[in-house]
Write a protein that holds these residues in place. Structure first.
Motif, PDB file in Angstrom:
ATOM      1  N   ALA A 143       0.851  -1.189   0.000  1.00 45.57           N
ATOM      2  CA  ALA A 143       0.000   0.000   0.000  1.00 45.57           C
ATOM      3  C   ALA A 143       0.884   1.235   0.000  1.00 45.57           C
ATOM      4  O   ALA A 143       2.064   1.192   0.378  1.00 45.57           O
ATOM      5  N   VAL A 144       0.309   2.348  -0.433  1.00 47.86           N
ATOM      6  CA  VAL A 144       0.942   3.661  -0.378  1.00 47.86           C
ATOM      7  C   VAL A 144       0.039   4.564   0.443  1.00 47.86           C
ATOM      8  O   VAL A 144      -1.169   4.680   0.163  1.00 47.86           O
ATOM      9  N   TRP A 145       0.623   5.171   1.490  1.00 49.12           N
ATOM     10  CA  TRP A 145      -0.111   6.080   2.376  1.00 49.12           C
ATOM     11  C   TRP A 145       0.436   7.485   2.173  1.00 49.12           C
ATOM     12  O   TRP A 145       1.651   7.684   2.156  1.00 49.12           O
ATOM     13  N   LEU A 146      -0.450   8.467   2.000  1.00 49.76           N
ATOM     14  CA  LEU A 146      -0.039   9.850   1.763  1.00 49.76           C
ATOM     15  C   LEU A 146      -0.639  10.775   2.818  1.00 49.76           C
ATOM     16  O   LEU A 146      -1.712  10.490   3.388  1.00 49.76           O
ATOM     17  N   ARG A 147       0.045  11.865   3.052  1.00 50.71           N
ATOM     18  CA  ARG A 147      -0.391  12.841   4.040  1.00 50.71           C
ATOM     19  C   ARG A 147      -1.528  13.685   3.480  1.00 50.71           C
ATOM     20  O   ARG A 147      -1.479  14.155   2.341  1.00 50.71           O
ATOM     21  N   THR A 148      -2.567  13.879   4.286  1.00 50.77           N
ATOM     22  CA  THR A 148      -3.681  14.749   3.914  1.00 50.77           C
ATOM     23  C   THR A 148      -3.348  16.190   4.295  1.00 50.77           C
ATOM     24  O   THR A 148      -2.389  16.438   5.029  1.00 50.77           O
ATOM     25  N   PRO A 149      -4.119  17.172   3.800  1.00 51.43           N
ATOM     26  CA  PRO A 149      -3.864  18.571   4.210  1.00 51.43           C
ATOM     27  C   PRO A 149      -3.954  18.785   5.709  1.00 51.43           C
ATOM     28  O   PRO A 149      -3.354  19.720   6.244  1.00 51.43           O
ATOM     29  N   GLN A 150      -4.679  17.917   6.420  1.00 53.60           N
ATOM     30  CA  GLN A 150      -4.782  18.045   7.878  1.00 53.60           C
ATOM     31  C   GLN A 150      -3.618  17.382   8.606  1.00 53.60           C
ATOM     32  O   GLN A 150      -3.524  17.453   9.828  1.00 53.60           O
ATOM     33  N   GLY A 151      -2.718  16.719   7.856  1.00 52.13           N
ATOM     34  CA  GLY A 151      -1.545  16.118   8.457  1.00 52.13           C
ATOM     35  C   GLY A 151      -1.690  14.656   8.829  1.00 52.13           C
ATOM     36  O   GLY A 151      -0.813  14.108   9.502  1.00 52.13           O
ATOM     37  N   PHE A 152      -2.765  13.999   8.419  1.00 50.41           N
ATOM     38  CA  PHE A 152      -2.971  12.582   8.719  1.00 50.41           C
ATOM     39  C   PHE A 152      -2.595  11.730   7.516  1.00 50.41           C
ATOM     40  O   PHE A 152      -2.495  12.221   6.391  1.00 50.41           O
ATOM     41  N   LEU A 153      -2.409  10.445   7.779  1.00 45.34           N
ATOM     42  CA  LEU A 153      -2.101   9.496   6.711  1.00 45.34           C
ATOM     43  C   LEU A 153      -3.404   8.930   6.159  1.00 45.34           C
ATOM     44  O   LEU A 153      -4.284   8.519   6.910  1.00 45.34           O
ATOM     45  N   GLN A 154      -3.490   8.899   4.835  1.00 43.35           N
ATOM     46  CA  GLN A 154      -4.651   8.332   4.149  1.00 43.35           C
ATOM     47  C   GLN A 154      -4.153   7.450   3.015  1.00 43.35           C
ATOM     48  O   GLN A 154      -3.203   7.804   2.313  1.00 43.35           O
ATOM     49  N   ILE A 155      -4.796   6.306   2.834  1.00 44.11           N
ATOM     50  CA  ILE A 155      -4.341   5.356   1.825  1.00 44.11           C
ATOM     51  C   ILE A 155      -4.598   5.933   0.441  1.00 44.11           C
ATOM     52  O   ILE A 155      -5.676   6.440   0.145  1.00 44.11           O
ATOM     53  N   ALA A 156      -3.561   5.909  -0.412  1.00 41.02           N
ATOM     54  CA  ALA A 156      -3.686   6.394  -1.786  1.00 41.02           C
ATOM     55  C   ALA A 156      -4.006   5.262  -2.740  1.00 41.02           C
ATOM     56  O   ALA A 156      -4.803   5.433  -3.660  1.00 41.02           O
ATOM     57  N   CYS A 157      -3.397   4.102  -2.553  1.00 39.60           N
ATOM     58  CA  CYS A 157      -3.726   2.916  -3.332  1.00 39.60           C
ATOM     59  C   CYS A 157      -3.204   1.701  -2.573  1.00 39.60           C
ATOM     60  O   CYS A 157      -2.326   1.820  -1.705  1.00 39.60           O
ATOM     61  N   GLN A 158      -3.725   0.534  -2.887  1.00 34.45           N
ATOM     62  CA  GLN A 158      -3.330  -0.688  -2.210  1.00 34.45           C
ATOM     63  C   GLN A 158      -3.543  -1.877  -3.132  1.00 34.45           C
ATOM     64  O   GLN A 158      -4.339  -1.819  -4.057  1.00 34.45           O
ATOM     65  N   VAL A 159      -2.807  -2.947  -2.850  1.00 30.68           N
ATOM     66  CA  VAL A 159      -2.929  -4.199  -3.604  1.00 30.68           C
ATOM     67  C   VAL A 159      -3.021  -5.338  -2.586  1.00 30.68           C
ATOM     68  O   VAL A 159      -2.087  -5.559  -1.795  1.00 30.68           O
ATOM     69  N   ASN A 160      -4.143  -6.012  -2.554  1.00 30.53           N
ATOM     70  CA  ASN A 160      -4.356  -7.206  -1.713  1.00 30.53           C
ATOM     71  C   ASN A 160      -4.117  -6.924  -0.231  1.00 30.53           C
ATOM     72  O   ASN A 160      -3.708  -7.823   0.517  1.00 30.53           O
ATOM     73  N   LEU A 161      -4.348  -5.698   0.211  1.00 30.38           N
ATOM     74  CA  LEU A 161      -4.076  -5.384   1.613  1.00 30.38           C
ATOM     75  C   LEU A 161      -5.017  -6.150   2.544  1.00 30.38           C
ATOM     76  O   LEU A 161      -4.646  -6.477   3.676  1.00 30.38           O
ATOM     77  N   GLU A 162      -6.207  -6.457   2.060  1.00 30.72           N
ATOM     78  CA  GLU A 162      -7.147  -7.164   2.922  1.00 30.72           C
ATOM     79  C   GLU A 162      -6.756  -8.620   3.143  1.00 30.72           C
ATOM     80  O   GLU A 162      -7.291  -9.290   4.037  1.00 30.72           O
ATOM     81  N   SER A 163      -5.808  -9.142   2.316  1.00 28.89           N
ATOM     82  CA  SER A 163      -5.453 -10.556   2.412  1.00 28.89           C
ATOM     83  C   SER A 163      -4.331 -10.837   3.418  1.00 28.89           C
ATOM     84  O   SER A 163      -4.024 -12.003   3.668  1.00 28.89           O
ATOM     85  N   VAL A 164      -3.709  -9.815   3.995  1.00 29.08           N
ATOM     86  CA  VAL A 164      -2.583 -10.062   4.899  1.00 29.08           C
ATOM     87  C   VAL A 164      -3.041 -10.350   6.318  1.00 29.08           C
ATOM     88  O   VAL A 164      -2.237 -10.765   7.154  1.00 29.08           O
TER      89      VAL A 164
END
Length: 734
Positions: free
Chosen positions: A66-87
């Motif tokens: 997965a790739v997590w990016l910072r939002t304008p409020q300073g929090f991490l939000q997922i930008a894209c993911q691959v099979n993250l639900e399977s781990v």
């Protein structure tokens, strides 16, 4: 070459072709090359990170990431993911919270550094950075999955955190490979950082281009002193700069009245239209208020009553998600008690989440538009400046202003009356209609029955005689059952008689009697089968399913021309299966309507009774036009609702005008008799510029027409309705 690349190359030279280190080394090198190309591309962030993550995982055969990016409020939000639900982040209690704590510490670590956690491993105290340790002590930073978790920060050139690249790796590999995978993940995160750096550079280039556009915009709006031209330049060019959906310009020429001078994308401002009138009222109320009105989907409760009312009225006509009404005042407008000379209205139907840049660009456009509009408005206030000198001479020769105005008014009236009488102008009668194929057929049930299944869908192509619906009738089934019973009974009698005739001891008298019974039974069988055949042909039924029958389409009209291969009906109705299935239909009720879309088309007109007299008088004119076959016709101007900027041509023949007027509800819900007529389109001898494009042939499309009823005096063509009313109400009364 990076350390990872060196180690991968060394393993490639020492290991075999099937060695995992050798294979992963080649794949990592290819991934670095692909990431370098992606980092320099102009892809959007969503597309870049999706391709980037797929390439990152594929190089080391990682099952998820997965790739997590910072939002304008300073929090991490997922930008894209691959099979993250399977781990299995949710498989263990607190797994998701522990994972989020790891992400937080990696994101806030200073200086940024990669991190690897073994399956079901925790972050050691010495691995947590001091700046990132201030979290919830009840939630440990741990990897509660069965995979190795690799984390690498994505940073800016000055080491500020932008996001986190996360990779989950299979624990069954050689343990010596995982440090290499961690280093590889860290370097791939560096390519993501480069993408943001290049993107910022491109944004800076875009700013320079914007300044160039603003400079060109300023030169354009100051290049003329015509208020309409200036307003159109501001509306059309300003909309491009602001990147909004619509920009309108209003100018105050009187003390309070504002004129809508231009609307972006419109060649002419229809000042009598409801939309423009409500827009003008909104402009006038905001200009009188003197403040900027900003609407973002929710109306401010503190607006003045006039502004609030005009805003509601305009929102009933247009539904923008962002509306900004900005009064603009030039520096030369010193009297602050007077309303601003000009006003801009910005509309966006799908604005970005952050509308501040758009508002800032509007203010930039307003800064350059204000002096240009002020100059043009001031010049317009000077009356007839190019006529001052000759008018002054004529006024002096006539002996004064009053006499000059009298003579000028009388002369103008005489010229106008002469033009109204002498100048010929085509008389056009308006009528509304709908487009439809010339060849339309309705499908009915051959007898009353209950629809069990509809066999076609909207737009289906079907042949003449194809079944469109299956129906069932208990009475028909009873008739079939009765006839089948008679057939079976008669066949039994016939077979019994045949067996009796085979008895050699049967007397002659009995043989004759039995033979007669056999003949009668056979006649009963034939008669019953004939009746069943009649039912089959009359109701499209079948003996195999008693009581069931079908509704079929009619054959084509062989008298009409059609292109080669155009031999199918098209279903015109919408999907009516829910309304039809289970319903009992009588033979007089329409089931479906089909049309030959490849054939000729026409407009079904509803000519009001007040206009039909002019149309019929035009057909009686000996100078009427005739086609190649000698048939007289009237030209009809056709305006499509789907192409309001283009005018097409049709023909109305006299035999296509009905001889009966029928009452129809008009726009005011009043019964007004109308006469139905049919206008032919795209005839063979019509010029190409008058033909309607075939893609506009849509059944039921609304059409506005004007029937050309010959040349008459200009005054009568323009005011025939007034004359007819005067004649009916005044002259005829006497």
């Amino acid at each position: 070459m990076t350390p990872t690349q060196s180690s991968a190359s060394g393993s490639s030279s020492s290991g075999g072709q099937n060695d995992p280190k050798n294979r992963y080394g080649r794949q990592i090198e290819e991934a670095f090359e692909a990431a370098s190309r992606l980092a320099g591309s102009a892809l959007s962030p969503a597309d870049f990170y999706q391709q980037f993550l797929n390439r990152t995982l594929a190089a080391i055969d990682a099952p998820a990431g997965a790739v997590w990016l910072r939002t304008p409020q300073g929090f991490l939000q997922i930008a894209c993911q691959v099979n993250l639900e399977s781990v299995g982040l949710e498989n263990r209690r607190g797994g998701r919270q522990c994972h989020n704590e790891v992400l937080r510490q990696v994101f806030q670590a200073a200086p940024p550094r990669p991190l690897m956690l073994e399956p079901n491993g925790r972050l050691a105290p010495n691995q947590a950075a001091p700046a990132a340790a201030a979290g919830d002590p009840s939630i440990p930073a741990a990897n509660l999955t069965d995979y190795f978790a690799l984390f690498a920060p994505i940073v800016t050139p000055d080491k500020a955190a932008l996001g986190v690249l996360e990779v989950f790796q299979d624990p069954a590999l050689d343990p010596k490979l995982y440090p290499t995978f961690l280093n590889y993940t860290f370097q791939m995160a560096g390519y993501a950082s480069q993408y943001h750096q290049f993107s910022n550079a491109r944004s800076a280039t875009g700013i320079e281009r914007t300044f160039t556009q603003v400079e060109g915009f300023a030169r354009l709006v100051h290049g003329t002193l015509n208020p309409t031209e200036v307003a159109y330049h501001v509306a059309n060019e300003g909309r491009k700069l602001i990147e909004c959906d619509r920009l309108c310009v209003g100018v105050r020429h009187a003390r309070t009245k504002v004129t809508v001078e231009a609307v972006s994308g419109a060649d002419v401002v229809e000042k009598a239209s409801t939309h423009v009138r409500r827009l003008r009222k909104l402009m006038e109320s905001v200009v009188a208020w003197g403040e900027t009105l900003t609407f973002k989907g929710v109306k401010d409760a503190g607006l003045p009553p006039d502004v609030s009312y005009s805003l509601d009225e305009y929102l009933n006509e247009s539904q923008p998600k962002l509306l900004v009404v900005l009064p603009i005042r030039d520096e030369r407008e010193k009297d602050q008690s007077k309303p601003a000379r000009s006003v801009l209205v910005l509309e966006s139907f799908n604005p970005p989440e952050d509308a501040a840049p758009m508002t800032q660009r509007l203010e930039l456009v307003a800064k350059h538009a204000a002096p240009a509009l002020y100059n043009a408005a001031e010049l317009k206030r000077v009356p007839l400046k190019f006529l001052w000198w000759p008018i002054a001479k004529v006024q002096e020769g006539l002996g004064g202003k009053a006499r000059f105005y009298t003579v000028a008014g009388v002369a103008a009236a005489m010229v106008l009356i002469a033009c109204m009488i002498v100048v010929p102008y085509p008389l056009r009668m308006e009528a509304k209609g709908h487009m439809q194929p010339v060849e339309i057929a309705k499908v009915y049930a051959p007898r009353e029955g209950q629809i069990r299944r509809v066999l076609v869908r909207p737009g289906d192509k079907i042949l003449p005689g194809d079944a469109v619906a299956e129906l069932h009738d208990a009475q028909l089934e009873g008739e079939y059952r009765s006839l089948l019973s008679k057939v079976n009974e008669a066949q039994a009698k016939r077979d019994t008689a045949a067996r009796m005739l085979g008895n050699p001891r049967l007397s002659l008298e009995e043989r004759l009697r039995v033979s007669a019974e056999e003949s009668l039974a056979q006649l009963s069988v034939d008669s019953s089968r004939k009746n069943m055949g009649s039912l089959d042909s009359a109701f499209n039924a079948t003996q195999a399913r008693p009581g069931w029958f079908v509704a079929k389409t009619d054959d084509f009209d062989r008298r009409l021309k059609r292109p080669v291969g155009a031999s199918k009906w098209t279903v015109l109705n919408d999907d009516r299966r829910e309304n039809l299935v289970g319903r009992t239909i009588r033979p007089s009720e329409e089931i479906l309507r089909v049309g030959n879309l490849e054939g000729a088309w026409q407009v079904e007109l509803k000519i009001p009774q007040r206009n039909i007299g002019q149309v019929m008088r035009a057909f009686a004119d000996p100078k009427i036009q005739k086609d190649a076959g000698g048939r007289p016709y009237l030209d009809v101007d056709v305006l499509l609702a789907s192409m309001p900027d283009d005018r097409f041509r049709g023909r109305l023949y006299q035999d296509d005008v009905a001889a009966e007027a029928v009452p129809v509800k008009d726009e005011h819900d009043e019964n007004e008799p109308v006469v139905t007529a049919y206008v032919k389109l795209n005839l063979d001898d019509m010029p190409a510029e008058f033909r309607i494009p075939e893609q506009q042939f849509v059944t039921g499309l609304e059409v506005r027409t004007r029937v050309r009823c010959g040349d008459h005096a200009l005054g009568y063509s323009m005011f025939h309705g007034v004359w007819e009313w005067f004649y009916e109400k005044v002259i005829f009364w006497f």
